[in-house]
Scaffold this active site. Structure first.
Site, PDB file in Angstrom:
ATOM      1  N   GLU A  32       0.829  -1.203   0.000  1.00 52.52           N
ATOM      2  CA  GLU A  32       0.000   0.000   0.000  1.00 52.52           C
ATOM      3  C   GLU A  32       0.862   1.252   0.000  1.00 52.52           C
ATOM      4  OE1 GLU A  32      -3.781  -1.959   2.250  1.00 52.52           O
ATOM      5  OE2 GLU A  32      -2.808  -0.295   3.240  1.00 52.52           O
ATOM      6  N   CYS A  76       3.267   8.480   1.334  1.00 54.81           N
ATOM      7  CA  CYS A  76       3.648   7.598   2.432  1.00 54.81           C
ATOM      8  C   CYS A  76       3.977   6.241   1.798  1.00 54.81           C
ATOM      9  CB  CYS A  76       2.489   7.505   3.419  1.00 54.81           C
ATOM     10  SG  CYS A  76       2.819   6.395   4.777  1.00 54.81           S
ATOM     11  N   CYS A 108       5.656  -6.728   8.171  1.00 53.88           N
ATOM     12  CA  CYS A 108       6.696  -6.181   9.048  1.00 53.88           C
ATOM     13  C   CYS A 108       7.018  -7.211  10.120  1.00 53.88           C
ATOM     14  CB  CYS A 108       6.215  -4.889   9.703  1.00 53.88           C
ATOM     15  SG  CYS A 108       7.478  -4.142  10.767  1.00 53.88           S
ATOM     16  N   CYS A 113       4.523  -4.754  16.467  1.00 54.15           N
ATOM     17  CA  CYS A 113       3.928  -3.810  17.429  1.00 54.15           C
ATOM     18  C   CYS A 113       2.446  -4.154  17.611  1.00 54.15           C
ATOM     19  CB  CYS A 113       4.091  -2.370  16.945  1.00 54.15           C
ATOM     20  SG  CYS A 113       5.822  -1.954  16.696  1.00 54.15           S
ATOM     21  N   CYS A 131      -0.477  -2.275  15.619  1.00 55.34           N
ATOM     22  CA  CYS A 131      -0.276  -1.970  14.199  1.00 55.34           C
ATOM     23  C   CYS A 131      -0.727  -3.129  13.317  1.00 55.34           C
ATOM     24  CB  CYS A 131       1.204  -1.670  13.965  1.00 55.34           C
ATOM     25  SG  CYS A 131       1.640  -1.518  12.231  1.00 55.34           S
ATOM     26  N   GLY A 160       5.933  -1.699   6.927  1.00 57.39           N
ATOM     27  CA  GLY A 160       7.305  -2.153   7.131  1.00 57.39           C
ATOM     28  C   GLY A 160       8.166  -1.243   7.973  1.00 57.39           C
ATOM     29  N   LEU A 212       8.462   6.102  19.618  1.00 61.94           N
ATOM     30  CA  LEU A 212       8.886   5.837  20.997  1.00 61.94           C
ATOM     31  C   LEU A 212       7.784   5.139  21.805  1.00 61.94           C
ATOM     32  CD1 LEU A 212      11.529   6.305  22.429  1.00 61.94           C
ATOM     33  CD2 LEU A 212      10.684   8.504  23.245  1.00 61.94           C
ATOM     34  N   ASN A 243      -5.157   4.879  15.850  1.00 61.42           N
ATOM     35  CA  ASN A 243      -6.136   4.528  14.825  1.00 61.42           C
ATOM     36  C   ASN A 243      -6.622   3.114  15.097  1.00 61.42           C
ATOM     37  OD1 ASN A 243      -5.964   6.925  13.299  1.00 61.42           O
ATOM     38  ND2 ASN A 243      -4.030   6.224  12.413  1.00 61.42           N
ATOM     39  N   CYS A 298      -2.090   5.868   9.922  1.00 65.47           N
ATOM     40  CA  CYS A 298      -0.896   5.219  10.485  1.00 65.47           C
ATOM     41  C   CYS A 298      -1.263   3.867  11.077  1.00 65.47           C
ATOM     42  CB  CYS A 298      -0.323   6.058  11.615  1.00 65.47           C
ATOM     43  SG  CYS A 298       0.462   7.537  11.065  1.00 65.47           S
TER      44      CYS A 298
HETATM   45  N1  SAH Z   1       7.894   0.898  11.048  1.00 67.82           N
HETATM   46  C1  SAH Z   1       8.047   2.286  11.165  1.00 67.82           C
HETATM   47  C2  SAH Z   1       7.258   3.067  10.142  1.00 67.82           C
HETATM   48  C3  SAH Z   1       5.864   2.598   9.826  1.00 67.82           C
HETATM   49  S1  SAH Z   1       4.659   2.825  11.087  1.00 67.82           S
HETATM   50  C4  SAH Z   1       7.721   2.749  12.581  1.00 67.82           C
HETATM   51  O1  SAH Z   1       7.178   1.964  13.336  1.00 67.82           O
HETATM   52  O2  SAH Z   1       8.062   3.873  12.891  1.00 67.82           O
HETATM   53  C5  SAH Z   1       4.399   4.578  11.074  1.00 67.82           C
HETATM   54  C6  SAH Z   1       3.885   5.139  12.377  1.00 67.82           C
HETATM   55  O3  SAH Z   1       2.546   4.683  12.638  1.00 67.82           O
HETATM   56  C7  SAH Z   1       4.701   4.717  13.593  1.00 67.82           C
HETATM   57  O4  SAH Z   1       4.974   5.803  14.421  1.00 67.82           O
HETATM   58  C8  SAH Z   1       3.769   3.744  14.290  1.00 67.82           C
HETATM   59  O5  SAH Z   1       4.047   3.620  15.638  1.00 67.82           O
HETATM   60  C9  SAH Z   1       2.428   4.357  13.996  1.00 67.82           C
HETATM   61  N2  SAH Z   1       1.297   3.455  14.193  1.00 67.82           N
HETATM   62  C10 SAH Z   1       1.259   2.129  14.008  1.00 67.82           C
HETATM   63  N3  SAH Z   1       0.022   1.637  14.285  1.00 67.82           N
HETATM   64  C11 SAH Z   1      -0.739   2.691  14.643  1.00 67.82           C
HETATM   65  C12 SAH Z   1      -2.110   2.851  15.016  1.00 67.82           C
HETATM   66  N4  SAH Z   1      -2.925   1.820  15.064  1.00 67.82           N
HETATM   67  N5  SAH Z   1      -2.547   4.090  15.319  1.00 67.82           N
HETATM   68  C13 SAH Z   1      -1.723   5.152  15.248  1.00 67.82           C
HETATM   69  N6  SAH Z   1      -0.422   5.077  14.881  1.00 67.82           N
HETATM   70  C14 SAH Z   1       0.076   3.852  14.591  1.00 67.82           C
HETATM   71 FE1  SF4 Z   2       6.308  -2.506  11.931  1.00 69.14          FE
HETATM   72 FE2  SF4 Z   2       6.162   0.137  12.387  1.00 69.14          FE
HETATM   73 FE3  SF4 Z   2       3.958  -1.415  12.465  1.00 69.14          FE
HETATM   74 FE4  SF4 Z   2       5.770  -1.610  14.394  1.00 69.14          FE
HETATM   75  S1  SF4 Z   2       4.514   0.195  13.919  1.00 69.14           S
HETATM   76  S2  SF4 Z   2       4.793  -3.314  13.358  1.00 69.14           S
HETATM   77  S3  SF4 Z   2       7.632  -1.328  13.238  1.00 69.14           S
HETATM   78  S4  SF4 Z   2       5.212  -1.018  10.689  1.00 69.14           S
END
Ligand code: SAH
Ligand code: SF4
Length: 358
Positions: free
Chosen positions: A100, A113, A120, A124, A127, A172, A228, A303, A344
């Site tokens: 995507e 983006c 990935c 997390c 995510c 990723g 963070l 989100n 995100c």
């Molecule tokens: N892997 C990298 C970049 C992709 S994620 C990273 O983790 O930084 C991009 C951003 O979206 C990151 O800051 C991540 O923590 C945030 N993110 C992931 N899941 C989310 C969610 N459900 N709601 C809001 N932000 C989220």
């Molecule tokens: Fe991967 Fe970033 Fe999602 Fe964490 S927040 S699982 S590092 S894409």
């Protein structure tokens, strides 16, 4: 013998020069080819008004059964958000993987983006990409192809606007695919091609410590964003499992090293989750943690994703106030494309079934 084709989009300018000169074409033709590929984003190089030696080279070298190909990801779906500013593209790669890419418009400025991997490996908990697991790294050509795709779509819908910014915040972990991501960004920031200013490219990492250090050591010109989400080891590793491998202390140390070496600011991303990391005490601890680091805190309201039920928090304003009072700039990320799962952490390569057409 099977010919292993190379992606033309994945070649650096110097590699294109070599490819041409190996075939007896003078190096100075490289600029026109680079322009055709990266600036004019032509679909069919053969139809272009290229110089005769280049035309000959293209005919002999680019296409099926020839040494080079151009990544043309098939567009599975283009989904417009009801916010009127966000579009999500589902792109099918040569091996059938779907990734995507999101295009967002803010005040006539457009940001792409990009995805750096299919899936990935970092897992997390909040995510959607993390929950789908790791499939594979994207190649340089596949990352550059996303920029090319978005630029082409933008040229159709907004002929007078150009793509100005890139964020590596799609599917990723970009620093897990370091070499390909860096090479792709070097290609798209080249002024002879797509010409995205390096300071307008942000690479967001979950906290891949060795490659934050590498980015500093190599003095890469891109912005660094660090996700963070936690102010203590416990708080962070309950959300970001990789914190067990690269703990908070080593991450903060790497960030300090990055700032000292490069003199650049770091953007800290903080996905705010009710009852998890939104208390005033957490905000105070975050302030203490960032002492001495040139920081900007970006709060992302959570989100909704499948399998994670933490509601977006009401406590954001107080959290932001505490950070700001300490002198650290702190902003809220605008929420975009939530209705089409383009926000995100919502990207997971599935078709979106719209209940209401925009
Ligand atoms: N892997 C990298 C970049 C992709 S994620 C990273 O983790 O930084 C991009 C951003 O979206 C990151 O800051 C991540 O923590 C945030 N993110 C992931 N899941 C989310 C969610 N459900 N709601 C809001 N932000 C989220
Ligand atoms: Fe991967 Fe970033 Fe999602 Fe964490 S927040 S699982 S590092 S894409």
């Amino acid at each position: 013998m099977n010919l292993v084709q190379q992606s033309l989009l994945g070649l650096s300018f110097a590699e294109i020069e070599i490819a041409l000169s190996d075939a007896g074409v003078l190096k100075h033709h490289a600029k026109a080819l680079w322009r055709a590929v990266h600036r004019d984003h032509a679909m069919d190089l053969a139809s272009l008004d290229l110089s005769p030696p280049l035309k000959k080279w293209v005919a002999a070298n680019v296409g099926e059964g020839k040494p080079y190909f151009i990544d043309f990801p098939g567009q599975e779906q283009e989904i417009h958000s009801n916010d009127g500013l966000t579009r999500k593209y589902l792109l099918r790669l040569q091996d059938g993987q779907v990734i995507e890419t999101v295009l967002m418009g803010y005040d006539g400025r457009f940001t792409a983006c990009l995805s750096s991997q299919a899936g990935c490996a970092m897992g997390c908990v909040f995510c959607a990409t993390g929950q789908m697991g790791f499939v594979r790294h994207l190649t340089v050509g596949e990352i550059v192809a996303q920029v090319r795709h978005v630029r082409r779509m933008l040229a159709q819908s907004h002929p007078h606007r150009r793509l100005r910014n890139i964020v590596l915040m799609g599917m990723g972990e970009p620093l897990h695919n370091y070499d390909s991501v860096m090479k792709a960004m070097d290609i798209v920031s080249d002024v002879r091609g797509a010409s995205i200013g390096p300071s307008r490219i942000a690479i967001s990492t979950v906290g891949f410590v060795p490659n934050i250090l590498r980015m500093a050591e190599e003095n890469r010109p891109y912005r660094l964003a660090v996700s963070l989400h936690g102010s203590t080891e416990e708080e962070r590793s309950s959300l970001v499992p990789t914190s067990k491998k690269w703990n908070l202390e080593s991450l903060i140390q790497a960030c300090r090293n990055y700032c000292d070496t490069t003199g650049k600011r770091i953007f800290f991303e903080w996905t705010l989750i009710a009852g998890k990391n939104d208390s005033p005490e957490t905000a105070e601890r975050l302030v203490a943690l960032l002492q001495g680091i040139d920081s900007h805190v970006n709060i992302i309201p959570l989100n909704p994703t499948h399998g994670f039920a933490g509601a977006a928090s009401e406590s954001g304003a107080e959290f932001q106030k505490i950070i700001r009072k300490s002198g650290i700039p702190c902003t809220f990320r605008q929420r975009r494309g939530i209705d089409v799962a383009a926000g995100c952490g919502m990207l997971k390569a599935g078709r979106v079934v719209l209940t209401k057409r925009p």
